[in-house]
Write an enzyme that holds these catalytic residues in place. Structure first.
Site, PDB file in Angstrom:
ATOM      1  N   ASP A   1      13.094   1.981 -28.024  1.00  0.00           N
ATOM      2  CA  ASP A   1      14.391   1.608 -28.577  1.00  0.00           C
ATOM      3  C   ASP A   1      14.527   0.089 -28.616  1.00  0.00           C
ATOM      4  OD1 ASP A   1      17.404   2.674 -29.046  1.00  0.00           O
ATOM      5  OD2 ASP A   1      17.457   0.815 -27.890  1.00  0.00           O
TER       6      ASP A   1
ATOM      7  N   TYR B   1      17.994  -7.818 -30.545  1.00  0.00           N
ATOM      8  CA  TYR B   1      17.227  -8.068 -29.310  1.00  0.00           C
ATOM      9  C   TYR B   1      16.177  -9.169 -29.515  1.00  0.00           C
ATOM     10  CZ  TYR B   1      19.085  -3.493 -27.769  1.00  0.00           C
ATOM     11  OH  TYR B   1      19.889  -2.433 -27.454  1.00  0.00           O
TER      12      TYR B   1
ATOM     13  N   LYS C   1      18.161  -1.069 -34.669  1.00  0.00           N
ATOM     14  CA  LYS C   1      19.605  -1.033 -34.954  1.00  0.00           C
ATOM     15  C   LYS C   1      19.986  -2.221 -35.834  1.00  0.00           C
ATOM     16  CE  LYS C   1      20.071   0.483 -30.162  1.00  0.00           C
ATOM     17  NZ  LYS C   1      19.078  -0.369 -29.480  1.00  0.00           N
TER      18      LYS C   1
ATOM     19  N   HIS D   1      24.489  -0.778 -35.013  1.00  0.00           N
ATOM     20  CA  HIS D   1      24.569  -1.200 -33.616  1.00  0.00           C
ATOM     21  C   HIS D   1      25.998  -1.194 -33.078  1.00  0.00           C
ATOM     22  CE1 HIS D   1      22.172  -3.826 -30.587  1.00  0.00           C
ATOM     23  NE2 HIS D   1      23.096  -3.156 -29.955  1.00  0.00           N
TER      24      HIS D   1
HETATM   25  P1  NAP Z   1      19.612   0.264 -17.693  1.00  0.00           P
HETATM   26  O1  NAP Z   1      18.428   0.971 -18.256  1.00  0.00           O
HETATM   27  O2  NAP Z   1      20.785   1.047 -17.240  1.00  0.00           O
HETATM   28  O3  NAP Z   1      19.207  -0.635 -16.463  1.00  0.00           O
HETATM   29  C1  NAP Z   1      18.169  -1.547 -16.493  1.00  0.00           C
HETATM   30  C2  NAP Z   1      18.147  -2.224 -15.116  1.00  0.00           C
HETATM   31  O4  NAP Z   1      17.727  -1.287 -14.113  1.00  0.00           O
HETATM   32  C3  NAP Z   1      17.198  -3.382 -15.065  1.00  0.00           C
HETATM   33  O5  NAP Z   1      17.810  -4.382 -14.262  1.00  0.00           O
HETATM   34  C4  NAP Z   1      15.967  -2.809 -14.359  1.00  0.00           C
HETATM   35  O6  NAP Z   1      15.315  -3.833 -13.617  1.00  0.00           O
HETATM   36  C5  NAP Z   1      16.580  -1.793 -13.425  1.00  0.00           C
HETATM   37  N1  NAP Z   1      15.699  -0.642 -13.172  1.00  0.00           N
HETATM   38  C6  NAP Z   1      15.066   0.130 -14.101  1.00  0.00           C
HETATM   39  N2  NAP Z   1      14.411   1.136 -13.504  1.00  0.00           N
HETATM   40  C7  NAP Z   1      14.607   0.997 -12.169  1.00  0.00           C
HETATM   41  C8  NAP Z   1      14.175   1.735 -11.047  1.00  0.00           C
HETATM   42  N3  NAP Z   1      13.422   2.830 -11.187  1.00  0.00           N
HETATM   43  N4  NAP Z   1      14.565   1.304  -9.821  1.00  0.00           N
HETATM   44  C9  NAP Z   1      15.340   0.201  -9.666  1.00  0.00           C
HETATM   45  N5  NAP Z   1      15.776  -0.535 -10.705  1.00  0.00           N
HETATM   46  C10 NAP Z   1      15.414  -0.137 -11.946  1.00  0.00           C
HETATM   47  O7  NAP Z   1      20.157  -0.841 -18.743  1.00  0.00           O
HETATM   48  P2  NAP Z   1      19.969  -1.229 -20.257  1.00  0.00           P
HETATM   49  O8  NAP Z   1      18.710  -1.956 -20.463  1.00  0.00           O
HETATM   50  O9  NAP Z   1      21.220  -1.929 -20.657  1.00  0.00           O
HETATM   51  O10 NAP Z   1      19.920   0.161 -21.053  1.00  0.00           O
HETATM   52  C11 NAP Z   1      18.739   0.799 -21.463  1.00  0.00           C
HETATM   53  C12 NAP Z   1      18.471   0.597 -22.935  1.00  0.00           C
HETATM   54  O11 NAP Z   1      19.587   1.020 -23.722  1.00  0.00           O
HETATM   55  C13 NAP Z   1      18.293  -0.865 -23.351  1.00  0.00           C
HETATM   56  O12 NAP Z   1      17.061  -1.422 -22.992  1.00  0.00           O
HETATM   57  C14 NAP Z   1      18.509  -0.765 -24.838  1.00  0.00           C
HETATM   58  O13 NAP Z   1      17.352  -0.270 -25.484  1.00  0.00           O
HETATM   59  C15 NAP Z   1      19.662   0.224 -24.906  1.00  0.00           C
HETATM   60  N6  NAP Z   1      20.987  -0.444 -24.960  1.00  0.00           N
HETATM   61  C16 NAP Z   1      21.737  -0.307 -26.093  1.00  0.00           C
HETATM   62  C17 NAP Z   1      22.987  -0.868 -26.179  1.00  0.00           C
HETATM   63  C18 NAP Z   1      23.804  -0.677 -27.424  1.00  0.00           C
HETATM   64  O14 NAP Z   1      24.816  -1.351 -27.603  1.00  0.00           O
HETATM   65  N7  NAP Z   1      23.397   0.222 -28.294  1.00  0.00           N
HETATM   66  C19 NAP Z   1      23.511  -1.614 -25.104  1.00  0.00           C
HETATM   67  C20 NAP Z   1      22.731  -1.759 -23.961  1.00  0.00           C
HETATM   68  C21 NAP Z   1      21.484  -1.157 -23.891  1.00  0.00           C
HETATM   69  P3  NAP Z   1      13.812  -4.350 -13.955  1.00  0.00           P
HETATM   70  O15 NAP Z   1      13.683  -4.506 -15.438  1.00  0.00           O
HETATM   71  O16 NAP Z   1      13.741  -5.649 -13.201  1.00  0.00           O
HETATM   72  O17 NAP Z   1      12.912  -3.292 -13.393  1.00  0.00           O
END
Ligand code: NAP
Length: 285
Positions: A44, A49, A74, A107
């Site tokens: 994704d 990004y 997106k 998005h």
């Molecule tokens: P998330 O996946 O909820 O959290 C990522 C955080 O969790 C990072 O700080 C990561 O640290 C940590 N983490 C991951 N796996 C872990 C584990 N097993 N143990 C401990 N810590 C862990 O946040 P997100 O990146 O915001 O959401 C995921 C994806 O959703 C994004 O990458 C993006 O593709 C999408 N997204 C979309 C929107 C939208 O508006 N459509 C908004 C936000 C996100 P490290 O990287 O340091 O391991």
């Protein structure tokens, strides 16, 4: 890997890998290469990004057959409207070095998203996009779009995690046959996510981590998840969620963590909308 079947018959992995905030190109390429070698097949990304090229390079070098992969991007607010959206999607395809995209999402529900959607419908009919959908469309704007467009969005990607479970929004998406996809499945660690005692207790029973329990909970609810991490060991951990099952009582305990509120910002808050639309007026670099 488990799959969901979208409203047009396309199969999408229920677990993928998200690359938000991995802005360094070399790091992003390495991360996506690692994720693919761990077993992830769904990636994704987004125009905003700034890492579509890095994702494209990693995909190309992976040698994995195109039909095995599921690639999402997106369209950003500044690329809204029929003409701009269309050319920006072609540009995304070229950055990703792909001749078709599996899923393209709007998005944010701002600027001329109807024009954007018409461009996506056209590219969908031409076979350049296998499925189209939206992101951050909450019930008001989501229902409006569904009512006045031809192709029902296949996916709506919204903030979804144990603290903000989107129960009502999910029901509405089910009603119109749109797959819910979670962004922020760990709430990016907010609300002391990674030390939550309820998730820890459930995890201890299964010899699983808090992250694994949280992903499993969403998967059992039928929510597509795309956790982000830059660490290979965590990619493996987050991938390893198909060998255990949460009981009805465990699901209920985790359901009780829902606050019904965003851990980030509300799309109903005028300040948030102002912030996002101000940002969306700027052209992407
Ligand atoms: P998330 O996946 O909820 O959290 C990522 C955080 O969790 C990072 O700080 C990561 O640290 C940590 N983490 C991951 N796996 C872990 C584990 N097993 N143990 C401990 N810590 C862990 O946040 P997100 O990146 O915001 O959401 C995921 C994806 O959703 C994004 O990458 C993006 O593709 C999408 N997204 C979309 C929107 C939208 O508006 N459509 C908004 C936000 C996100 P490290 O990287 O340091 O391991």
């Amino acid at each position: 890997m488990d799959y969901v079947t979208l409203n047009n018959g396309v199969k999408m992995p229920i677990l993928g890998y998200g690359v938000y905030q991995i802005t360094d190109q070399t790091e992003c390429e390495t991360c996506v290469a690692d994720a693919i070698s761990v077993g992830y097949r769904s990636i994704d990304t987004a125009q905003a990004y700034g890492n579509e090229e890095a994702v494209g390079r990693a995909i190309k070098k992976s040698g994995v057959a195109r039909e095995e992969l599921f690639i999402t991007t997106k369209v950003w607010i500044s690329n809204a409207g029929y003409d701009k959206a269309k050319s920006s999607i072609i540009e995304s395809m070229s950055k990703l070095q792909l001749d078709y995209l599996d899923l393209v999402l709007i998005h944010q529900p701002f600027n001329d998203y109807y024009g954007t959607y018409r461009a996506m419908e056209e590219l969908y009919k031409e076979g350049k996009i296998k499925a189209i959908g939206v992101s951050n469309f909450y019930p008001d704007r989501y229902i409006d779009l569904v009512q006045f467009t031809e192709v029902v969005p296949a996916v709506n990607q919204v903030e979804t995690h144990v603290f903000n479970q989107q129960i009502k929004a999910h029901e509405i998406m089910n009603k119109y046959n749109t797959q819910i996809e979670s962004w922020g499945p760990f709430a990016e660690g907010r609300n002391d996510f990674f030390t939550n005692v309820t998730l820890q207790a459930v995890g201890d029973t299964h010899n699983k981590s808090i992250a694994q329990v949280a992903l499993r909970f969403l998967i059992q609810r039928g929510v597509v998840v795309i956790p982000k991490t830059t660490h290979r060991n965590r990619m493996e951990e987050n991938f390893n969620v198909f060998d255990f099952e949460l009981s009805a009582a465990e699901m209920e305990k985790i359901t009780a963590l829902d606050t019904g509120e965003s851990a980030f910002f509300s799309h109903y808050d005028s300040k948030t909308v102002e912030f996002l639309t101000d940002y969306g007026k700027k052209e992407l670099k």
